[in-house]
Design a protein around this motif. Structure first.
Motif, PDB file in Angstrom:
ATOM      1  N   ASP A  22       8.529  -4.736  -8.779  1.00  0.00           N
ATOM      2  CA  ASP A  22       8.761  -3.367  -9.052  1.00  0.00           C
ATOM      3  C   ASP A  22      10.502  -3.141  -8.877  1.00  0.00           C
ATOM      4  OD1 ASP A  22       9.724  -0.442  -8.519  1.00  0.00           O
ATOM      5  OD2 ASP A  22       7.559  -0.131  -9.184  1.00  0.00           O
ATOM      6  N   ARG A  36      12.254  -0.633  -8.074  1.00  0.00           N
ATOM      7  CA  ARG A  36      12.631   0.010  -6.749  1.00  0.00           C
ATOM      8  C   ARG A  36      12.494  -0.844  -5.494  1.00  0.00           C
ATOM      9  NH1 ARG A  36       8.015   4.601  -8.238  1.00  0.00           N
ATOM     10  NH2 ARG A  36       7.070   2.543  -8.771  1.00  0.00           N
ATOM     11  N   TYR A  37      11.444  -1.657  -5.236  1.00  0.00           N
ATOM     12  CA  TYR A  37      11.279  -2.600  -4.253  1.00  0.00           C
ATOM     13  C   TYR A  37      12.600  -3.575  -4.329  1.00  0.00           C
ATOM     14  CZ  TYR A  37       9.284  -5.319  -0.731  1.00  0.00           C
ATOM     15  OH  TYR A  37       8.877  -6.132   0.384  1.00  0.00           O
ATOM     16  N   GLN A  89      13.828   8.553   0.939  1.00  0.00           N
ATOM     17  CA  GLN A  89      12.574   9.087   0.081  1.00  0.00           C
ATOM     18  C   GLN A  89      11.996   7.799  -0.811  1.00  0.00           C
ATOM     19  OE1 GLN A  89      11.793  12.193  -0.227  1.00  0.00           O
ATOM     20  NE2 GLN A  89      10.337  12.043  -1.971  1.00  0.00           N
ATOM     21  N   VAL A  90      12.699   6.477  -1.232  1.00  0.00           N
ATOM     22  CA  VAL A  90      12.282   5.640  -1.878  1.00  0.00           C
ATOM     23  C   VAL A  90      11.537   4.612  -0.832  1.00  0.00           C
ATOM     24  CG1 VAL A  90      13.009   3.442  -3.068  1.00  0.00           C
ATOM     25  CG2 VAL A  90      14.201   5.642  -3.634  1.00  0.00           C
ATOM     26  N   GLN A 115       7.861   6.102  -0.052  1.00  0.00           N
ATOM     27  CA  GLN A 115       7.180   5.737  -1.083  1.00  0.00           C
ATOM     28  C   GLN A 115       6.725   4.236  -1.158  1.00  0.00           C
ATOM     29  OE1 GLN A 115       5.589   7.981  -2.987  1.00  0.00           O
ATOM     30  NE2 GLN A 115       6.844   9.763  -3.023  1.00  0.00           N
ATOM     31  N   ASP A 116       7.484   3.495  -0.893  1.00  0.00           N
ATOM     32  CA  ASP A 116       7.217   2.122  -0.654  1.00  0.00           C
ATOM     33  C   ASP A 116       6.271   1.957   0.303  1.00  0.00           C
ATOM     34  OD1 ASP A 116       7.289  -0.672  -0.708  1.00  0.00           O
ATOM     35  OD2 ASP A 116       8.571  -0.658   1.034  1.00  0.00           O
ATOM     36  N   THR A 125       2.578   3.692  -0.758  1.00  0.00           N
ATOM     37  CA  THR A 125       2.198   3.322  -1.801  1.00  0.00           C
ATOM     38  C   THR A 125       1.808   1.788  -1.904  1.00  0.00           C
ATOM     39  OG1 THR A 125       4.310   2.924  -3.260  1.00  0.00           O
ATOM     40  CG2 THR A 125       3.072   5.036  -3.384  1.00  0.00           C
ATOM     41  N   PHE A 146       4.568   0.188  -4.025  1.00  0.00           N
ATOM     42  CA  PHE A 146       4.667   0.801  -5.478  1.00  0.00           C
ATOM     43  C   PHE A 146       3.426   0.396  -6.253  1.00  0.00           C
ATOM     44  CE2 PHE A 146       9.147   0.506  -3.977  1.00  0.00           C
ATOM     45  CZ  PHE A 146       9.310   1.814  -4.046  1.00  0.00           C
ATOM     46  N   ARG A 160      -0.345   5.026  -6.614  1.00  0.00           N
ATOM     47  CA  ARG A 160       0.247   6.411  -6.968  1.00  0.00           C
ATOM     48  C   ARG A 160       0.944   6.843  -5.981  1.00  0.00           C
ATOM     49  NH1 ARG A 160      -3.575  10.654  -9.722  1.00  0.00           N
ATOM     50  NH2 ARG A 160      -4.062   8.977 -11.204  1.00  0.00           N
ATOM     51  N   GLU A 161       2.203   7.362  -6.563  1.00  0.00           N
ATOM     52  CA  GLU A 161       3.378   8.040  -5.586  1.00  0.00           C
ATOM     53  C   GLU A 161       2.564   9.326  -4.738  1.00  0.00           C
ATOM     54  OE1 GLU A 161       6.892   8.810  -6.791  1.00  0.00           O
ATOM     55  OE2 GLU A 161       7.563   6.758  -7.641  1.00  0.00           O
ATOM     56  N   PRO A 197       5.779  12.748   0.665  1.00  0.00           N
ATOM     57  CA  PRO A 197       5.899  11.656   1.664  1.00  0.00           C
ATOM     58  C   PRO A 197       6.224  11.994   2.875  1.00  0.00           C
ATOM     59  CG  PRO A 197       7.630  11.847   0.185  1.00  0.00           C
ATOM     60  CD  PRO A 197       6.590  12.792  -0.512  1.00  0.00           C
TER      61      PRO A 197
END
Length: 429
Positions: free
Chosen positions: A126, A128-129, A306-307, A310-311, A314, A317, A320-321, A325
């Protein structure tokens, strides 16, 4: 007379054979590092690569010119070999096992390679990761020459050994030159560093060792400022430490700089000996460092809290988000710290050592206590933002800073070491 001449000549001979003072002062801390290295050689497969180590190794290979696919294969081979050695060693200790360690290692390595051969990452591809690690270039850049010279496993093992030893020498120097304690007390701090989670995680193939050295650089520079010595040099050391730390783990630098700025500002507002220009410089440099990181995160669109939240919620990732959070974090952090408190109550060695160290720091530290407290609080804050049982020991390693820096102060003030040939005194008031 002949007798007088012989007596007078002895000091001259002694002076010619005596070790230079600077070399003599360096022998013991270096000897501690050598002993530590020997112990790590005996550790065997207990040193292993982590999933994050794989990503740092892959980045190091790419910095050396390898393609993304080539870097993945090289890093994966090292990761699988390392993990297979660990698994085989542990399986060999089971009473029901009848296979040789070599066979166990070969099977585990083959299984690992087959599992991840066609994947782009052993956790998730992903974007984002991946962006979280792409924003931390300092450690893989530092690892690159070691990987080029010795390969992934040996190179990163050697780098870990050097960062752990380097961190211990920084502790020795901070206590000896910065805090002004005796050599024995400084050695106590060096050994405490290597024997604590700070030394353990500094030795691993992770960014913890480099970041810990940066944090110690901040503390050393900050202590010099609080004691009004060499203000420009101390400020420069802090700027360098904050800068390297930001390229290592910018979010942790933001937290550390904010806490240091807060305690320095508090010292300026309260009456006492710390209300002077050096403390103002410390507060200013730290505040600018925190603000610079915050602005850089915004301008460069670096992964934010924030990222990473979510990591966490989830499972990298894969799920689902979550809608809230921060609310999830508060609930999880509350459960985590209650469990942590129960663990400490059952085996309270950390709390006992911290209490003793805190007493010594705030009685004898002359500003070092404030800096140690700020660093420990930054470690606790990072854990609160990632309250995961399996990662808490690593993320909260800085919580051991008061122990490493405070116990030597107690040793220095309450344990008198006599010269060779004289009796050793016990605890004195």
């Amino acid at each position: 007379m002949p007798g007088e001449l012989s007596v007078r000549s002895e000091p001259a001979v002694a002076r010619t054979t005596r070790m230079p003072p600077r070399l003599r002062a360096a022998v013991l801390p270096l000897l501690v590092c050598v002993v530590y290295a020997v112990l790590q050689l005996a550790a065997g497969p207990r040193w292993t690569l982590f999933p994050d180590s794989y990503r740092y190794a892959r980045a190091a290979e790419q910095y050396l010119g390898a393609s993304r696919e080539e870097a993945h294969r090289t890093a994966l081979a090292a990761y699988c070999a390392s993990r297979a050695s660990r698994e085989a060693h542990e399986a060999r200790l089971q009473p029901t096992n009848r296979k040789s360690e070599r066979a166990l290692r070969a099977a585990a390595e083959r299984s690992c390679l087959d599992r991840w051969a066609d994947a782009r990452d052993i956790t998730t591809a992903d974007p984002r990761y991946q962006a979280i690690f792409a924003a931390r270039p300092a450690y893989p850049l530092l690892a690159a020459p070691f990987v080029a010279a010795f390969g992934v496993l040996d190179g990163m093992w050697l780098l870990g050994l050097l960062t752990a030893a380097g961190g211990s020498l920084l502790v020795f120097g901070l206590l000896r030159r910065g805090a002004g304690v005796g050599r024995t007390a400084a050695l106590t701090g060096q050994v405490a560093f290597l024997a604590s989670p700070l030394g353990w995680w500094s030795d691993q193939a992770l960014s913890e060792g480099l970041f810990t050295m940066c944090a110690l650089g901040v503390l050393w520079g900050g202590l010099v400022l609080l004691r009004r010595r060499s203000l420009p040099k101390a400020a420069a050391v802090m700027v360098l430490a904050y800068g390297v730390g930001a390229f290592t783990r910018y979010s942790s630098v933001l937290v550390l700089a904010a806490f240091v700025a807060a305690v320095a500002t508090g010292a300026l507002l309260l009456p006492g000996r710390l209300r002077h220009r050096g403390t103002a410089v410390l507060a200013g440099v730290s505040a600018v460092a925190a603000a610079s990181v915050a602005v850089s995160m915004k301008v460069l669109a670096l992964p934010s809290a924030q990222v990473t939240l979510q990591d966490t919620f989830t499972h990298h990732f894969r799920l689902r988000e979550v809608a809230d959070p921060w609310g999830e974090l508060l609930a999880l952090a509350g459960r985590f710290w209650r469990d942590w408190a129960a663990q400490q109550a059952a085996l309270p060695y950390f709390l006992a050592l911290t209490a003793l160290a805190a007493w010594a720091l705030f009685r004898y530290g002359e500003g070092l206590g404030l800096l140690a407290a700020a660093t420990a609080l930054s470690g606790a804050f990072v854990v609160t933002n990632h309250p995961l049982i399996q990662e808490a020991d690593r993320l909260g390693a800085l919580m051991w800073i008061p122990v490493v820096l405070g116990l030597p102060l107690a040793v220095d003030r309450h344990w008198v070491w006599r010269r060779a040939g004289e009796p050793v005194a016990g605890l004195v008031g």
